[in-house]
Design an enzyme around this catalytic site. Structure first.
Site, PDB file in Angstrom:
ATOM      1  CD  GLU B  74      79.495  19.121  12.950  1.00  0.00           C
ATOM      2  OE1 GLU B  74      80.354  18.213  13.041  1.00  0.00           O
ATOM      3  OE2 GLU B  74      78.624  19.336  13.821  1.00  0.00           O
ATOM      4  CG  PHE B 136      76.325  24.247  25.749  1.00  0.00           C
ATOM      5  CD1 PHE B 136      77.170  23.200  26.120  1.00  0.00           C
ATOM      6  CD2 PHE B 136      75.348  24.012  24.796  1.00  0.00           C
ATOM      7  CE1 PHE B 136      77.014  21.948  25.546  1.00  0.00           C
ATOM      8  CE2 PHE B 136      75.190  22.760  24.229  1.00  0.00           C
ATOM      9  CZ  PHE B 136      76.036  21.719  24.606  1.00  0.00           C
ATOM     10  CD  GLN B 137      76.877  22.621  21.116  1.00  0.00           C
ATOM     11  OE1 GLN B 137      75.933  23.165  20.555  1.00  0.00           O
ATOM     12  NE2 GLN B 137      77.153  21.323  20.959  1.00  0.00           N
ATOM     13  CE  LYS B 186      68.611  28.740  19.640  1.00  0.00           C
ATOM     14  NZ  LYS B 186      68.727  27.710  20.688  1.00  0.00           N
ATOM     15  CG  MET B 495     103.009   9.838   0.070  1.00  0.00           C
ATOM     16  SD  MET B 495     103.843   9.257  -1.435  1.00  0.00           S
ATOM     17  CE  MET B 495     102.743   9.866  -2.716  1.00  0.00           C
TER      18      MET B 495
END
Lengths: 187, 585
Positions: B74, B136-137, B186, B495
């Site tokens: 993502e 959930f999520q 949703k 670096m």
């Protein structure tokens, strides 16, 4: 030099706006001394009174950062202006029968009201400038302060001047935070 | 938080009640409304990754009028959207699910925030009855992204959906651009409502100042007239406002040399005598010397980032400072400013042009030129055996006539590219400046190539950063993108190793980094991999990569302990920069 500054902030009354304001000040390392929020004279607009401690340039930067929030309509540092800045305190002080009358006298001197009483306490409501409340607390300390809540100041300019936003659909941009000819409201 | 920002938009069903046709409007699902809104914004590409909360939205995607690019993580969706936005000047769009999908976006949003890149991020949220129940999520993504977005929304009503998109695109692209996130439960994707897209947006708390105060413009013009050793600090804002053409006219008229910030590369041609190139921590010697010496510093569209200024108290110590910025909060934030000009760079330059006179600064230019460090050019003429990073960058620039889009990660390879590519065109240099995000190079190249298929795209990446986002090769393959990837491979996190070398007594702590054979990795993805181990192989490899359609990976195995020179040590002023003592090796 760091000073206390009182900011009068007009915001759109949306859920989450207090979170946005406080979160912004925290992440920019500005120290909030107190903050009060309530409705203003305009529907849909809330007024926050925020006391921050910082140098003048830091507070100016805080004001500019606040303007970057979509909900913030106007920021005014009222500290240098001729304004009334009052807070309210509720003080539950220990009071025996021997001390009750003395406490009442002190309350009277500070124009405070007794709003509740019990056999062992008095509940005092006081309003005024912070120094006024501080003075009352100093006097009451010896009796035993059981509980204290202070609101932090709310402020308003004296005289006919107002700190507000115009109702018009597209208000003129207002230069609320002084600084080098810059204008707020840009992002 | 509930939906914010739809108050003034007024497209509730009641608002259109006077129109008899409004009752005949077909009802669309929330998913269809999102797609229609994106279409109405002219979006042609969405970078995304599906998941539970956005399944109903993905159900509508095959019928939508834009292309969906399936990324492999993502975060790459946000960075690809940035690459797209930086290459095209249009807002980038990314779309992910709730919970981990949303939290994975955070780095990309922060990157876009610090570099003022317009992106609109869409996240799914759990169904409304479950919000706040640790479902959930479920994460509070609007809370999490508060500090890394210009604005964000949790939409709570179907009728707010279309107006929220209108406002989000407006906020992302106007004023100082930035990322805007829209979190959509949703439940809303499944509800139905008629579709009406607002024509305009009005928020009284958001009115960016684009036209500057004329008094300030005149003060700036006066300062330019008086200056004998003027210098322009050119920032990203010049590109964001589309002012590069006018800026060139302004520079040529006034004869003021241009120092480029990292994101300002491309605002003015480096091949032009007045284009000096990179300033700051790894800036060219003559540029930082000019900053020290100038009596006027005209900053246009840069925010005085600490990597550009070095220690602020030692920055441009002799200069009268004029700062042009669209964001008033940038004025005086880091560097004291004598004349602030708040406004859009294009609008400021329009007003400034007639106020300034033709100018030449031959003595000043000669002085700057005398400060050039020629040691590197001389050293390169020796042609070392190994692929020298400067040579690689210059070879890519020459092969592509400097026309290519170059994306990078962060670190040594980024600085070598910034110093030596020689950018002559705007929107060709796509790098993670403010946040310094490893893994940026490949996903941003994906976004840039999709946005500008007409331009050659080179992604210059370190072997460390490439191992963060190498999975995005799969996206490049799936989309058949003609991207050339140049891995500058020194086997170190270079670096950090360089800092450990210079400032921590060569205590190389956790910087040695192994890697798979990149050539083989490329083959595993079904693309061409080339390994370059000598100077002589550089140019043939670049030409071979250019001749092959589709992604090509070149693994340039360079000298492990090559450093970026010059360097301003952390905390030092630009005048305290360290120069290459000798050619390494």
């Amino acid at each position: 030099m760091k000073n206390r500054h009182t900011l009068s902030v007009l915001v759109e009354d949306h859920p989450g706006v207090l979170n946005r304001v406080v979160s912004l000040l925290r992440r920019r390392s500005f120290n909030i001394d107190s903050i009060t929020v309530g409705h203003s004279e305009q529907p849909g607009v809330s007024r926050m009174t925020i006391v921050v401690i910082g140098r003048d340039d830091e507070v100016e930067q805080a004001g500019k950062q606040l303007y970057k929030l979509m909900e913030v309509l106007k920021v005014t540092d009222v500290t240098p202006l001729n304004c009334v800045a009052h807070e309210m305190a509720l003080i539950k002080v220990a009071a025996k029968s021997q001390t009750r009358s003395e406490i009442l006298q002190i309350a009277q001197i500070y124009s405070a009201r007794i709003v509740d009483a019990s056999p062992t306490t008095l509940l005092i409501e006081a309003t005024g400038p912070e120094t006024h409340i501080d003075g009352l607390l100093t006097m009451l300390k010896a009796f035993g302060i059981r509980e204290l809540v202070r609101t932090g100041p709310v402020a308003m300019m004296r005289g006919g001047t107002t700190v507000g936003v115009k109702e018009s659909a597209r208000p003129e941009r207002e230069l609320a935070v002084a600084g080098n000819g810059t204008t707020p409201h840009a992002n | 938080m509930a939906a914010t920002g739809t108050v003034t938009l007024g497209t509730s069903p009641g608002a259109t009640g006077g129109d008899p046709r409004s009752t005949e409007k077909p009802l669309l699902t929330g998913s269809e409304i999102v797609c229609r809104a994106l279409e109405d914004e002219g979006v042609d590409t969405v970078f995304g990754y599906p998941g539970g909360a956005v399944i109903p939205l993905y159900d509508a995607l095959p019928r939508a009028g834009f292309h969906h690019v399936l990324v492999r993580f993502e975060q790459w969706a946000a960075l690809a959207a940035e690459g797209y936005a930086r290459a095209t000047g249009k807002p980038g769009v990314c779309l992910v699910t709730s919970g981990p999908g949303a939290t994975n976006l955070v780095t990309g949003l922060a990157d876009a925030m610090l570099d003022s890149v317009p992106i609109v991020a869409i996240t799914g949220q759990v169904i409304q009855p479950l919000i706040g129940r640790d479902a959930f999520q479920e994460v509070d993504i609007t809370g999490i992204t508060l500090p890394v977005t210009k604005h964000n929304y949790l939409v709570s009503r179907i009728q707010d959906l279309a107006p929220t998109f209108k406002e989000a695109f407006h906020i992302a692209t106007t004023g100082r651009p930035g990322p805007v996130l829209i979190d959509i439960p949703k439940t809303l994707f499944l509800q139905k409502h008629e579709y009406a897209y607002p024509d305009s947006v009005y928020r009284r708390g958001y009115q960016p100042t684009s036209v500057p105060n004329m008094r300030q413009v005149r003060l700036a013009a006066d300062a330019i007239k008086k200056a004998r050793k003027p210098l322009i600090m050119a920032g990203h804002g010049i590109m964001l406002s589309g002012a590069t053409d006018l800026f060139r006219e302004f520079v040529e008229k006034t004869g003021i040399p241009v120092a480029h910030t990292l994101l300002g590369l491309g605002t003015f041609p480096e091949s032009h005598p007045l284009g000096l190139g990179l300033m700051g921590m790894h800036g060219h010697k003559h540029v930082n010397d000019a900053l020290d010496e100038c009596d006027l510093l005209l900053n246009i569209g840069a925010r005085f980032d600490d990597r550009a200024t070095g220690q602020v108290s030692g920055f441009a110590p002799n200069a009268f400072v004029v700062h042009v910025d669209i964001d008033p909060a940038e004025i005086g934030k880091n560097v004291r400013t004598d004349v602030p000009v708040v406004g859009d760079a294009l609008e400021v330059l329009k007003l400034l042009m007639p106020e300034v006179t033709e100018g030449r600064h031959d003595d000043w230019m000669a002085w700057i030129d005398s400060r050039r460090d020629r040691a590197l050019d001389e050293a390169l003429e020796e042609r070392p055996a190994w692929p020298e990073p400067y040579t690689i960058i210059k070879a890519i620039a020459e092969a592509t006539s400097g026309e290519a889009i170059v994306t990078t990660d962060v670190g040594q390879h980024q600085m070598w590219a910034a110093q030596h590519f020689g950018f002559d065109h705007p929107d060709r240099w796509i790098t993670s400046g403010g946040l310094g995000t490893m893994g940026f190079g490949l996903p941003s190249a994906v976004g840039a190539k999709i946005g500008r298929p007409d331009l050659e795209v080179w992604s210059v990446i370190g072997d460390g950063g490439f191992q963060m986002s190498s999975n995005e090769l799969a996206t490049a393959v799936q989309e058949n993108l003609d991207i050339n990837i140049a891995v500058i491979n020194n086997g170190y996190l270079g670096m950090v190793r360089q800092w450990q070398d210079l400032f921590h007594a060569k205590n190389y702590s956790e910087v040695k980094i192994g890697a798979p054979q990149f050539e083989k990795l490329a083959e595993a993805y079904g693309i061409t991999g080339i390994t370059v181990r000598s100077d002589a192989e550089i140019r043939p490899a670049i030409e071979r990569a250019r001749s092959i359609r589709g992604p090509v990976l070149i693994d340039f195995v360079i000298e492990p302990e090559a450093n970026v020179w010059p360097i301003v040590p952390p905390g030092a002023a630009n005048s305290g920069m360290l120069h290459q003592q000798r050619f390494e090796g």
